[in-house]
Design a protein around this motif. Structure first.
Motif, mmCIF file in Angstrom:
data_model
loop_
_atom_site.group_PDB
_atom_site.id
_atom_site.type_symbol
_atom_site.label_atom_id
_atom_site.label_comp_id
_atom_site.label_asym_id
_atom_site.label_seq_id
_atom_site.Cartn_x
_atom_site.Cartn_y
_atom_site.Cartn_z
ATOM 1 N N ARG A 81 11.510 35.682 65.367
ATOM 2 C CA ARG A 81 10.765 36.981 65.952
ATOM 3 C C ARG A 81 9.033 37.136 65.564
ATOM 4 O O ARG A 81 9.178 37.326 65.889
ATOM 5 C CB ARG A 81 11.670 37.936 65.769
ATOM 6 N N LYS A 82 9.129 37.003 63.484
ATOM 7 C CA LYS A 82 8.304 38.012 63.091
ATOM 8 C C LYS A 82 7.066 37.336 63.090
ATOM 9 O O LYS A 82 5.590 37.461 63.223
ATOM 10 C CB LYS A 82 8.839 38.167 61.825
ATOM 11 N N THR A 83 7.309 35.837 63.456
ATOM 12 C CA THR A 83 6.534 34.310 63.790
ATOM 13 C C THR A 83 6.142 33.936 65.258
ATOM 14 O O THR A 83 4.982 33.022 65.273
ATOM 15 C CB THR A 83 6.358 33.370 62.802
ATOM 16 N N LYS A 84 6.996 34.988 66.191
ATOM 17 C CA LYS A 84 6.966 34.766 67.570
ATOM 18 C C LYS A 84 7.028 32.552 67.385
ATOM 19 O O LYS A 84 6.320 32.480 67.567
ATOM 20 C CB LYS A 84 5.808 34.947 68.297
ATOM 21 N N GLY B 38 15.173 36.621 62.335
ATOM 22 C CA GLY B 38 13.910 37.337 61.786
ATOM 23 C C GLY B 38 13.059 36.271 61.840
ATOM 24 O O GLY B 38 12.385 37.430 62.185
ATOM 25 N N HIS B 39 12.952 35.831 60.932
ATOM 26 C CA HIS B 39 11.738 35.135 60.090
ATOM 27 C C HIS B 39 10.817 34.992 61.947
ATOM 28 O O HIS B 39 10.335 34.845 62.250
ATOM 29 C CB HIS B 39 12.039 34.469 59.278
ATOM 30 N N GLN C 87 11.858 43.423 51.283
ATOM 31 C CA GLN C 87 11.791 42.248 50.081
ATOM 32 C C GLN C 87 13.006 40.914 49.980
ATOM 33 O O GLN C 87 13.323 39.956 50.399
ATOM 34 C CB GLN C 87 10.680 41.758 49.724
ATOM 35 N N ASP D 87 7.172 33.029 53.717
ATOM 36 C CA ASP D 87 7.287 33.314 54.368
ATOM 37 C C ASP D 87 7.646 32.673 54.702
ATOM 38 O O ASP D 87 8.700 31.617 55.333
ATOM 39 C CB ASP D 87 7.439 34.332 54.988
ATOM 40 N N ASP E 102 16.227 38.931 72.683
ATOM 41 C CA ASP E 102 15.073 37.627 72.793
ATOM 42 C C ASP E 102 14.719 36.951 74.221
ATOM 43 O O ASP E 102 14.137 36.446 74.030
ATOM 44 C CB ASP E 102 15.938 36.848 71.117
ATOM 45 N N TYR F 115 17.228 33.787 59.234
ATOM 46 C CA TYR F 115 16.358 33.037 59.857
ATOM 47 C C TYR F 115 15.452 33.690 61.694
ATOM 48 O O TYR F 115 14.641 33.237 61.433
ATOM 49 C CB TYR F 115 16.878 31.463 59.754
ATOM 50 N N ARG G 212 16.489 40.026 49.022
ATOM 51 C CA ARG G 212 18.300 39.812 50.123
ATOM 52 C C ARG G 212 19.092 39.602 48.950
ATOM 53 O O ARG G 212 18.895 39.414 47.858
ATOM 54 C CB ARG G 212 17.282 37.979 50.751
ATOM 55 N N TYR H 23 20.813 41.180 69.691
ATOM 56 C CA TYR H 23 19.726 40.413 69.863
ATOM 57 C C TYR H 23 19.704 39.652 71.244
ATOM 58 O O TYR H 23 18.432 39.057 70.940
ATOM 59 C CB TYR H 23 20.236 39.978 68.341
#
Length: 400
Positions: A276-279, A273-274, A78, A237, A322, A271, A80, A318
């Motif tokens: 992608r995580k939240t689509k 990564g966030h 978690q 997040d 994406d 950023y 950074r 990446y």
């Protein structure tokens, strides 16, 4: 009440400090002291600060190396990695000792105003901070209010920057003590107070012109650390991502891509990564990839024949993952930009051929395929020669 001459000098001093014209400060300070019988303390403070800043601008350091793995996940997954601002080595910090002594002598035997006390304390804190003497820095800042003054009489504009420096140093000291929550609150208070006194889009100050990138830009440091500390705290997040988005957009609006390029790449990677995580919407992800390529082009030059920019190849991978399905045209633009940072990379060419086909540009795809075939032929030539002589393959040829 200052006379018209001193008012003019005060404005010139304030402007010079804001834009970093430190070489002009000594002359302006002398004039200020000459025409203002009570101006000795202020003129001494700004003269000492100018010496500090001129010394710092000559410090050679490598920002890319300093922030190489900034923002990477730590053991718990978690938090950074957030590096502290660059400070001088123990040997180099010896040059700051005369400045520290000079600052301490200013207050001896002089009655100072509240603002003079504030300015002296912050400048002294900066000297200790840059020298890595953090306990002394904490002591210098002790007792200063953590709310911005309604008015800085001596330095109407630069006083706000000194307030930001005070708050950032205080926040970093709290981080060093492990109190991320308190540090985040300090950065929030600093940015809120600064924004109240300036245009919202002017939170990031344009970096100084010098041979080397400045060690600390206090408003930039506050924006960045607020965002990364929020991400590390894990209090939702969305809050950390919103702070990262603010930091990145402010930097895009206010500075060139070359300023803090490596640090911004690291923040942008977190950023993305966030996103992608939240689509997140594809358009937002595309903008983030475009920013990453812009920063890569600012940070790196075209490589030598024996050199590979792993940062570029990572971003290419990446971006292809994406964007290849939903935004092939955007991916094509990014890949063309990547070719200017790679030396005929097969990986880039492979993705480019696929993206051009998806975008319906078969002519360009055929040209890219032809280039790929030529690169492959050159890569395979050593293989054929070694096979003919029964010599073992090197790692590069075996991977290909």
């Amino acid at each position: 009440m200052l006379g018209s001459r001193n008012q003019t000098l005060s404005k010139e001093i304030d402007t010079a400090r804001c834009v970093g014209h430190w070489s002009s400060i000594a002359g302006l300070a002398a004039k200020y002291a000459k025409h203002n019988p009570g101006g000795h303390v202020f003129s001494s403070i700004i003269s000492c600060e100018a010496k500090l800043e001129e010394l710092l601008l000559e410090i050679a350091w490598n920002p890319n190396s300093h922030w190489k793995d900034e923002g990477s996940a730590m053991d718990d997954g978690q938090r950074r990695r957030i590096y502290y601002p660059m400070h001088l080595s123990s040997s180099a910090s010896v040059a700051l000792e005369p400045l520290e002594n000079e600052m301490r002598q200013i207050s001896e035997g002089h009655k100072m105003t509240e603002e003079e006390t504030f300015q002296l304390s912050v400048v002294l804190g900066k000297i200790c901070f840059y020298g890595g003497r953090f306990d002394a820095c904490s002591k210098a800042l002790q007792g200063l209010p953590q709310t911005i003054k309604q008015d800085f009489g001596l330095s109407p504009a630069y006083g706000k920057q000194l307030f930001m420096a005070q708050m950032v140093m205080s926040g970093v000291l709290l981080e060093m003590g492990g109190d991320l929550k308190a540090a985040h609150a300090v950065y929030e208070a600093a940015l809120d107070g600064f924004s109240e006194k300036t245009q919202g889009s002017a939170v990031v100050i344009v970096p100084r012109n010098s041979a080397y990138e400045e060690l600390v830009n206090w408003p930039e440091e506050a924006l960045y650390r607020r965002a990364m500390v929020a991400v590390s705290m894990g209090n939702g997040d969305a809050a950390g991502a919103a702070a990262l988005a603010t930091y990145l957009q402010q930097m895009d609006d206010a500075t060139s891509a070359s300023f803090r390029a490596m640090r911004r790449m690291r923040a942008n990677r977190v950023y993305m990564g966030h996103l992608r995580k939240t689509k997140a919407p594809l358009a937002e992800l595309s903008r983030a990839h475009a920013r990453q390529m812009m920063l890569l082009r600012a940070a790196f030059e075209f490589p030598r024949a024996d050199e590979t920019h792993a940062e570029v190849l990572d971003e290419v991978g990446y971006a292809a993952s994406d964007l290849s399905a939903g935004a092939p045209e955007c991916l094509v633009e990014l890949l063309y930009a990547a070719t200017s940072l790679t030396f005929n990379s097969p990986q880039v060419l492979q993705h480019l051929i696929s993206a051009l086909e998806r975008a319906g540009d078969f002519h360009e795809a055929s040209l890219a395929l032809r280039t790929y075939e030529q690169v492959a032929a050159r890569q395979l030539e050593p293989v054929r020669k070694r096979l003919a002589t029964s010599q073992p393959l090197d790692d590069k040829a075996r991977r290909f």
